[in-house]
Design a protein around this motif. Structure first.
Motif, PDB file in Angstrom:
ATOM      1  N   ASP A 192      -6.206   3.660  -1.981  1.00  0.00           N
ATOM      2  CA  ASP A 192      -7.072   2.483  -2.064  1.00  0.00           C
ATOM      3  C   ASP A 192      -7.256   1.839  -0.700  1.00  0.00           C
ATOM      4  O   ASP A 192      -8.360   1.429  -0.331  1.00  0.00           O
ATOM      5  CB  ASP A 192      -6.462   1.442  -3.029  1.00  0.00           C
ATOM      6  CG  ASP A 192      -6.718   1.750  -4.491  1.00  0.00           C
ATOM      7  OD1 ASP A 192      -7.636   2.547  -4.789  1.00  0.00           O
ATOM      8  OD2 ASP A 192      -5.996   1.188  -5.339  1.00  0.00           O
ATOM      9  N   TRP A 193      -6.149   1.744   0.060  1.00  0.00           N
ATOM     10  CA  TRP A 193      -6.201   1.119   1.383  1.00  0.00           C
ATOM     11  C   TRP A 193      -7.185   1.858   2.289  1.00  0.00           C
ATOM     12  O   TRP A 193      -8.021   1.249   2.956  1.00  0.00           O
ATOM     13  CB  TRP A 193      -4.798   1.106   1.981  1.00  0.00           C
ATOM     14  CG  TRP A 193      -4.709   0.681   3.420  1.00  0.00           C
ATOM     15  CD1 TRP A 193      -4.581   1.501   4.498  1.00  0.00           C
ATOM     16  CD2 TRP A 193      -4.723  -0.653   3.941  1.00  0.00           C
ATOM     17  NE1 TRP A 193      -4.511   0.766   5.666  1.00  0.00           N
ATOM     18  CE2 TRP A 193      -4.606  -0.554   5.349  1.00  0.00           C
ATOM     19  CE3 TRP A 193      -4.834  -1.910   3.367  1.00  0.00           C
ATOM     20  CZ2 TRP A 193      -4.575  -1.674   6.175  1.00  0.00           C
ATOM     21  CZ3 TRP A 193      -4.820  -3.030   4.190  1.00  0.00           C
ATOM     22  CH2 TRP A 193      -4.682  -2.907   5.569  1.00  0.00           C
ATOM     23  N   ARG A 235       0.809  -1.211   0.000  1.00  0.00           N
ATOM     24  CA  ARG A 235       0.000   0.000   0.000  1.00  0.00           C
ATOM     25  C   ARG A 235       0.850   1.273   0.000  1.00  0.00           C
ATOM     26  O   ARG A 235       0.305   2.372  -0.082  1.00  0.00           O
ATOM     27  CB  ARG A 235      -0.953   0.008   1.192  1.00  0.00           C
ATOM     28  CG  ARG A 235      -0.311   0.045   2.567  1.00  0.00           C
ATOM     29  CD  ARG A 235      -1.412   0.149   3.609  1.00  0.00           C
ATOM     30  NE  ARG A 235      -0.944   0.224   4.970  1.00  0.00           N
ATOM     31  CZ  ARG A 235      -0.861  -0.791   5.813  1.00  0.00           C
ATOM     32  NH1 ARG A 235      -1.218  -1.997   5.394  1.00  0.00           N
ATOM     33  NH2 ARG A 235      -0.437  -0.625   7.051  1.00  0.00           N
ATOM     34  N   ALA A 295      -2.283   3.143  -4.423  1.00  0.00           N
ATOM     35  CA  ALA A 295      -2.444   2.033  -3.482  1.00  0.00           C
ATOM     36  C   ALA A 295      -2.642   2.540  -2.064  1.00  0.00           C
ATOM     37  O   ALA A 295      -3.406   1.965  -1.278  1.00  0.00           O
ATOM     38  CB  ALA A 295      -1.227   1.114  -3.555  1.00  0.00           C
ATOM     39  N   THR A 296      -1.976   3.632  -1.715  1.00  0.00           N
ATOM     40  CA  THR A 296      -2.130   4.215  -0.383  1.00  0.00           C
ATOM     41  C   THR A 296      -3.562   4.678  -0.164  1.00  0.00           C
ATOM     42  O   THR A 296      -4.157   4.433   0.896  1.00  0.00           O
ATOM     43  CB  THR A 296      -1.156   5.396  -0.217  1.00  0.00           C
ATOM     44  OG1 THR A 296       0.179   4.914  -0.307  1.00  0.00           O
ATOM     45  CG2 THR A 296      -1.347   6.090   1.122  1.00  0.00           C
TER      46      THR A 296
END
Length: 481
Positions: free
Chosen positions: A371-372, A362, A368-369
């Motif tokens: 999304d988490w 993440r 991705a950061t």
């Protein structure tokens, strides 16, 4: 003078001061002296060569490795060091045309080496965080549960580890980290705690508590947001049954446990949006310092100058001063150049894609950061977050209620959803006197706006503003005016 006796226990005294290199700390009459990381590095370099003239080029190479900076930056930090040391005695002399010399007599001191720790401790000093670390180092011994809260990529873990390094002597080196990133269920919490404290996952909780009752220790619960309810219960039990234990937690939202003190980690300091900024002045902002340092560390010599200063300032502002985003951007600067990088940040999620190979998944990309964080929200909170993205600046709760309602969320329920998003570090709170307003970070807004568009709601929600022109035409990291 050798500052490290091999066990990290060497200390140096001069005048009323005590220098502790392994803590990266300076004390005057046992009171901590506030000193920036660069000024501290200057002090170390000069003390190591006490009595000798250390050339300016040598100092710059020591304090700013892999980075090209102007001599003015060195003068700024030498000045800050002199101010911190006071005027009652001369410690640092300027040898005109040559460099600087530490002129005060030194005394060596030794203390017992700290006990082993299970924490991977970094240097206990961070760009832009030294004042914060000094503040928290005074607060944590008095507060048994301190939680560092902030959005993904804000550097919570790094700050927590640096804080633990500073506090190691106070806990006799009894520092333990429970890395919750790989703990996917509440049933595994006890095993993760046992692994951190005992090196094996098989020790039952009552046995761990019995050991903790006998000693003073600091426990870092790192990355609590996906298990926040269970971690809160565990923390309360640990503090209740182990009276000498202190807990430092990191999370994207508070634990809301008994006796918890929360510190919301702010972004690094950003240059002002209005008007051009001279390179020397720009270099004083911690967001710029981090970006420039990481660009230089990537193998391409980089100098902040009048040609690139505006682009660097723009990059830092677009990325909200978030350390992870700045590091990802710095990793792309050598390939694109800072001017092209600033232009390409109109689609920041396509550009910021190359994190450290060893980083958590993440933290590999900016998307991705986010999304988490997004995946940890309930459906109603996800919907409200995306709808709030139509605001290109600060907004009130009344405005949010008028815009962000929809299926499953009545207008009168929006305020509670916004409060939840603020607690989870996805909505910022701005207070100006009695007025309270709310705002999304540029990066969060870009992400949420893309989600809104993908869900087919953008036109409907934008129309509620009665000013469609205010909507950014594409999901970008553009700085609001």
């Amino acid at each position: 003078m050798q500052l490290d006796g091999g066990d990290g226990s060497a200390e140096i005294a001069f005048g009323a001061f005590r220098l502790v290199p392994h803590e990266r700390a300076l004390y005057r009459d046992d009171a901590p002296v506030r000193l920036s990381g660069r000024a501290f590095d200057v002090l170390l370099a000069l003390v190591e060569r006490a009595g000798a003239v250390v050339g300016k080029d040598e100092l710059i190479a020591r304090v700013w490795p892999h980075t090209v900076v102007e001599e003015g930056n060195l003068r700024v930090h030498v000045g800050a060091l002199r101010k911190a040391l006071g005027s009652d005695q001369t410690y640092v002399e300027n040898v005109v045309g040559r460099g600087y010399c530490f002129v005060a007599p030194l005394r060596s001191m030794h203390r017992a080496a700290p006990a082993p720790t299970s924490l991977p401790l970094p240097r206990p000093s961070l760009l832009g965080r030294d004042d914060l670390l000094a503040q928290l180092a005074q607060q944590l011994p008095a507060q048994r549960l301190l939680t560092l809260v902030g959005p993904g990529g804000m550097g919570k873990t790094v700050v927590a580890l640096a804080l633990a390094a500073r506090l190691a002597p106070a806990f006799d080196g009894a520092l333990h980290r429970v890395d919750l990133a790989g703990v996917t269920s509440t049933e595994r919490l006890g095993a993760a705690l046992a692994q951190a404290l005992d090196g094996t996952a098989e020790v039952p909780l009552p046995a761990l508590l019995a050991r903790l009752r006998e000693r003073r220790a600091l426990l870092l619960l790192d990355g609590c947001e996906h298990l926040v309810d269970a971690v809160a219960g565990l923390a309360e039990r640990l503090l209740r049954e182990a009276p000498r234990l202190h807990i430092l937690a990191t999370s994207r939202e508070p634990l809301r446990a008994a006796s918890e003190w929360v510190h919301r980690l702010a972004p690094l300091e950003l240059p002002p949006a209005e008007g051009p900024v001279a390179p020397a002045a720009l270099a004083r902002y911690s967001a710029v310092q981090l970006f420039v340092e990481r660009v230089g560390a990537d193998g391409a010599p980089f100098t902040l100058d009048g040609h690139n200063a505006a682009a660097v300032a723009d990059i830092c502002r677009r990325l909200d001063g978030i350390p992870l985003a700045l590091e990802l951007a710095a990793g792309r600067a050598a390939f694109f150049g800072v001017h092209e990088l600033a232009l390409r940040l109109s689609d920041c999620f396509a550009v910021l894609t190359r994190g450290r190979r060893t980083a958590l998944p993440r933290h590999q990309t900016l998307r991705a950061t986010l999304d988490w964080s997004y995946d940890l929200l309930g459906p109603e909170e996800q919907a409200v977050l995306c709808r709030l993205a139509v605001f290109d600046g600060a907004f009130t709760l009344d405005a949010a209620a008028a815009v962000a309602h929809g299926p499953g969320v009545a207008p009168q329920e929006v305020a509670e959803r916004v409060a939840n998003l603020a607690a989870k570090s996805l909505v910022g709170i701005e207070t100006d006197g009695a007025a309270v307003r709310y705002r999304l970070l540029h990066t969060t807004r870009s992400y949420a706006l893309a989600r809104l568009r993908a869900g087919g709601e953008e036109e409907v929600i934008a129309a509620r503003l009665h000013a469609p022109a205010r909507i950014t035409p594409m999901a970008s990291c553009r700085t609001s005016s």
